[in-house]
Motif scaffolding. Structure first.
Motif, short mmCIF file in Angstrom:
data_model
loop_
_atom_site.label_atom_id
_atom_site.label_comp_id
_atom_site.label_asym_id
_atom_site.label_seq_id
_atom_site.Cartn_x
_atom_site.Cartn_y
_atom_site.Cartn_z
N UNK A 108 21.84 -18.00 -39.26
CA UNK A 108 21.98 -17.99 -37.82
C UNK A 108 22.21 -16.57 -37.37
N UNK A 109 21.49 -16.18 -36.37
CA UNK A 109 21.68 -14.87 -35.77
C UNK A 109 21.48 -14.99 -34.28
N UNK A 110 21.76 -13.92 -33.58
CA UNK A 110 21.55 -13.93 -32.14
C UNK A 110 20.08 -14.21 -31.87
N UNK A 111 19.84 -15.21 -31.05
CA UNK A 111 18.47 -15.54 -30.67
C UNK A 111 17.81 -16.59 -31.55
N UNK A 149 18.64 -24.84 -40.33
CA UNK A 149 18.62 -25.77 -41.48
C UNK A 149 20.09 -26.07 -41.81
N UNK A 150 20.59 -27.16 -41.25
CA UNK A 150 22.01 -27.50 -41.40
C UNK A 150 22.40 -27.71 -42.86
N UNK A 204 30.94 -29.45 -43.25
CA UNK A 204 29.95 -30.30 -42.60
C UNK A 204 29.32 -29.49 -41.48
N UNK A 205 28.01 -29.44 -41.47
CA UNK A 205 27.28 -28.69 -40.46
C UNK A 205 26.34 -29.65 -39.75
N UNK A 206 26.38 -29.63 -38.43
CA UNK A 206 25.45 -30.46 -37.66
C UNK A 206 24.92 -29.66 -36.48
N UNK A 207 23.71 -29.98 -36.12
CA UNK A 207 23.09 -29.35 -34.97
C UNK A 207 23.17 -30.35 -33.82
N UNK A 231 25.77 -25.59 -32.67
CA UNK A 231 25.96 -25.86 -34.10
C UNK A 231 27.44 -26.15 -34.27
N UNK A 232 27.76 -27.28 -34.90
CA UNK A 232 29.15 -27.65 -35.16
C UNK A 232 29.40 -27.50 -36.66
#
Length: 188
Positions: A5-8, A15-16, A33-36, A42-43
């Protein structure tokens, strides 16, 4: 810094599962735990390992979690630190130790009351565990019922056990205290 993940970065490109795996590669992370969440969030939920005690690892020391995960290498434990003096051998951060003596020692240290931890040492002798707690030698025995053994030890120490006494909590329902015996004068 979140991997992938980056700016933009657009939400659709996240890809969670890969992000979660990268976060869980950190030895200090117990689970993640990663969710979109749409339209653009992104949580990330992270559970860290609970730090327990330093333990000997070959010629050095490592920080251990209560669930026997090696978290990181460290220098010599500072004076007054509770530590486990059982050699883990060559272990790397992220390794999970399954030696019953280490697992038992960690369970005992986790259950030991905070005021008794200062300067305590847990060690093995033969196939059993021993500890030095508040300057007293404590025989813990096999690595079972460690929480009960820590509770019983605290209760005994609260009763004012002689500082020279040896304490045995192998059977926590029947603890034993061996007070120092006076020296017998030889017969003439």
């Amino acid at each position: 810094d979140v991997p992938g993940v980056g700016i933009g970065t657009t939400t659709i490109d996240i890809d969670a599962a890969s992000m979660q795996a990268a976060i869980e590669d950190d030895p200090w992370v117990a689970s993640a735990a990663v969710s979109v969440e749409w339209p653009g969030s992104i949580v990330i939920d992270i559970n860290e390992h609970v730090v327990s005690s330093p333990a000997r690892a070959g010629s050095g020391w490592v920080v251990m979690s209560v669930d026997a995960t090696v978290l990181s290498a460290m220098g010599q434990p500072p004076p007054g630190t509770l530590f486990i003096d059982i050699d883990l051998g060559d272990v790397s951060p992220g390794a999970v130790v399954d030696d019953p003596l280490i697992v038992g020692a960690l369970a005992f240290t986790a259950a030991l009351r905070d005021d008794l931890k200062e300067g305590a040492v847990i060690y093995a002798d033969g196939d059993g565990l021993f500890a030095t707690v508040s300057g007293r030698t404590v025989r813990l025995g096999r690595p079972v019922d460690m929480e009960s053994k820590a509770t019983v030890l605290a209760a005994l120490l609260d009763q004012g056990v002689d500082p020279e006494a040896a304490i045995d909590v192998i059977a926590p329902s029947r603890p034993a205290v061996l007070n120092p015996q006076p020296e017998v004068e030889p017969e003439e």
